[in-house]
Enzyme design. Sequence first.
Site, short mmCIF file in Angstrom:
data_model
loop_
_atom_site.label_atom_id
_atom_site.label_comp_id
_atom_site.label_asym_id
_atom_site.label_seq_id
_atom_site.Cartn_x
_atom_site.Cartn_y
_atom_site.Cartn_z
N LYS A 79 0.86 -1.19 0.00
CA LYS A 79 0.00 0.00 0.00
C LYS A 79 0.89 1.23 0.00
CE LYS A 79 -4.64 0.49 0.57
NZ LYS A 79 -5.72 -0.43 0.30
N GLY A 183 -20.66 6.57 5.65
CA GLY A 183 -19.86 6.90 4.47
C GLY A 183 -20.62 6.54 3.21
N GLY A 185 -19.79 7.34 0.03
CA GLY A 185 -18.92 7.66 -1.09
C GLY A 185 -19.12 6.67 -2.24
N GLY A 189 -22.28 4.62 -1.18
CA GLY A 189 -23.46 5.11 -1.90
C GLY A 189 -24.09 3.98 -2.72
N ASN A 263 -11.28 -0.47 4.98
CA ASN A 263 -10.15 -1.32 5.36
C ASN A 263 -9.82 -1.08 6.82
OD1 ASN A 263 -9.19 -2.71 2.89
ND2 ASN A 263 -8.95 -0.63 2.10
P1 NAD Z 1 -14.88 7.61 -0.80
O1 NAD Z 1 -13.83 8.60 -0.45
O2 NAD Z 1 -15.54 7.69 -2.14
O3 NAD Z 1 -16.05 7.66 0.30
C1 NAD Z 1 -15.84 7.83 1.66
C2 NAD Z 1 -17.05 8.55 2.24
O4 NAD Z 1 -16.94 8.59 3.65
C3 NAD Z 1 -17.17 10.01 1.77
O5 NAD Z 1 -18.49 10.27 1.33
C4 NAD Z 1 -16.82 10.82 3.01
O6 NAD Z 1 -17.46 12.08 3.06
C5 NAD Z 1 -17.32 9.88 4.10
N1 NAD Z 1 -16.73 10.10 5.42
C6 NAD Z 1 -15.44 10.37 5.74
N2 NAD Z 1 -15.29 10.46 7.08
C7 NAD Z 1 -16.52 10.23 7.61
C8 NAD Z 1 -17.03 10.17 8.93
N3 NAD Z 1 -16.24 10.38 9.99
N4 NAD Z 1 -18.35 9.91 9.11
C9 NAD Z 1 -19.15 9.69 8.05
N5 NAD Z 1 -18.74 9.73 6.78
C10 NAD Z 1 -17.44 9.99 6.55
O7 NAD Z 1 -14.21 6.17 -0.57
P2 NAD Z 1 -14.69 4.77 -1.16
O8 NAD Z 1 -13.97 4.46 -2.42
O9 NAD Z 1 -16.18 4.69 -1.11
O10 NAD Z 1 -14.08 3.77 -0.05
C11 NAD Z 1 -14.67 3.67 1.23
C12 NAD Z 1 -13.82 2.73 2.09
O11 NAD Z 1 -13.75 1.45 1.47
C13 NAD Z 1 -12.37 3.19 2.27
O12 NAD Z 1 -11.96 2.88 3.57
C14 NAD Z 1 -11.59 2.34 1.27
O13 NAD Z 1 -10.25 2.10 1.67
C15 NAD Z 1 -12.39 1.06 1.30
N6 NAD Z 1 -12.26 0.26 0.07
C16 NAD Z 1 -12.63 0.80 -1.12
C17 NAD Z 1 -12.49 0.04 -2.27
C18 NAD Z 1 -12.90 0.60 -3.61
O14 NAD Z 1 -12.97 -0.17 -4.58
N7 NAD Z 1 -13.20 1.88 -3.72
C19 NAD Z 1 -11.99 -1.27 -2.22
C20 NAD Z 1 -11.66 -1.80 -0.96
C21 NAD Z 1 -11.79 -1.02 0.18
C1 PPY Z 2 -8.01 -2.32 -1.84
O1 PPY Z 2 -8.74 -3.26 -2.23
O2 PPY Z 2 -7.98 -1.99 -0.64
C2 PPY Z 2 -7.16 -1.61 -2.78
O3 PPY Z 2 -6.23 -0.98 -2.37
C3 PPY Z 2 -7.47 -1.65 -4.24
C4 PPY Z 2 -6.49 -2.47 -5.01
C5 PPY Z 2 -6.70 -3.82 -5.15
C6 PPY Z 2 -5.82 -4.57 -5.90
C7 PPY Z 2 -4.77 -3.96 -6.54
C8 PPY Z 2 -4.55 -2.60 -6.37
C9 PPY Z 2 -5.44 -1.84 -5.63
#
Ligand code: NAD
Ligand code: PPY
Length: 350
Positions: A79, A183, A185, A189, A263
């Site tokens: 990471k 959250g 996001g 969402g 995570n």
């Molecule tokens: P994002 O930034 O799009 O959304 C995060 C949301 O959380 C935002 O709307 C933000 O305003 C809100 N937020 C932040 N702090 C907050 C709080 N204290 N209370 C309430 N809301 C709060 O991120 P994402 O891509 O939706 O990812 C969300 C989580 O999932 C992260 O921890 C990320 O590491 C994990 N994740 C994402 C993916 C992916 O494919 N995007 C994959 C694996 C893990």
């Molecule tokens: C995650 O799943 O937490 C990521 O960081 C996304 C990702 C997954 C696999 C390769 C690179 C990034």
Amino acid sequence: MDTADGLRWAGELTLTRHDPDTGATFIIRVDSVRHGRSAGGTRAARYDSLTDALRDAARLAEAMSLKMAVSNLPMGGGKSVIALPAPRRDLDESTWRHILRLHAENIDRLNGTYWTGPDVNTNSSDMDTLSETTKFVFGRSPGRGGAGSSAHNTAVGVFEAMKATARFAGLGELDGLTVLIQGLGAVGGRLAMLAADAGAHLLVADVNADRLRWAQEFGCRPVDPDAVTSAPCDILAPCALGGLIDDAVAQRLPAAAVVGAANNILAGEHAGEILHERGVLYAPDFVSNAGGAYHLVGHEVLGWDADTVADHTADIGQTLTEVYEISSAGAVPTDAAARDLARRRAEAQP
Ligand code: NAD
Ligand code: PPY
């Protein structure tokens, strides 16, 4: 795991670099390359100290190794963290592009030991920018030859995890259950829409007022962001940043189950044990949120088509049920059971 200074940890490699011009500090942590090149996204955020940033990167990299192993993906975990000098929204575009270029130079120096991808505060367009300097990048936009955003597939995987968890916890189907999503996001969402379609009553919290308004428009009830761990619900879904559940929160959480995308949901050393003892079913995040890894590694390394990615993502519910059965049979917390399954699956990899 790492100790107080964030440096002594069991991972394989740490690269750090500070740029005095922008004030950004770059960290890449490779947890493991035993099962192939390492991969994991780039998180850009503000940190109180370098120690905090190093620790966060180490914990996130370790979670990636577990995710790859339990998902049978032939890669190790890593990471990156970019510790920003100011909130991301306050950085002008040319400073941000410069920061991304420096980060890409660091990645390139590792010559393929570490591959990055999107994470909090980085997206496919940022991956396109990184790819101007290094080829070790997942998740570029489709127009640039990448798999694009992984958020949809992550949400689908968390939804599968939620259904499997509700069944195993004896709550039945999602129809009629109260689900609290923290959250809204890219992942949260989408998860809200899937859970609402399945008939769940949704409570939602976000620090972003626009996102909250959007969710209220399709019938979700808002909860104060500071009240997410004290509002009664059937399932709590942390989809913001990690670290929501420390030991004290675990002791009093008024939910029957916890399933989310974030995570490292557990912050306390004993939080997993406390939830287990209290009968709160915790879905280990590195199992539930693997849909994004299936999307990126599946499309870009393994040559999977969309149906194959979807099939593996649908299996997340089955993997989680296996974790719950190991936990029940051995009377161990689900987090420990998932680590055990990850270790066994890693050992079985060619
Ligand atoms: P994002 O930034 O799009 O959304 C995060 C949301 O959380 C935002 O709307 C933000 O305003 C809100 N937020 C932040 N702090 C907050 C709080 N204290 N209370 C309430 N809301 C709060 O991120 P994402 O891509 O939706 O990812 C969300 C989580 O999932 C992260 O921890 C990320 O590491 C994990 N994740 C994402 C993916 C992916 O494919 N995007 C994959 C694996 C893990
Ligand atoms: C995650 O799943 O937490 C990521 O960081 C996304 C990702 C997954 C696999 C390769 C690179 C990034």
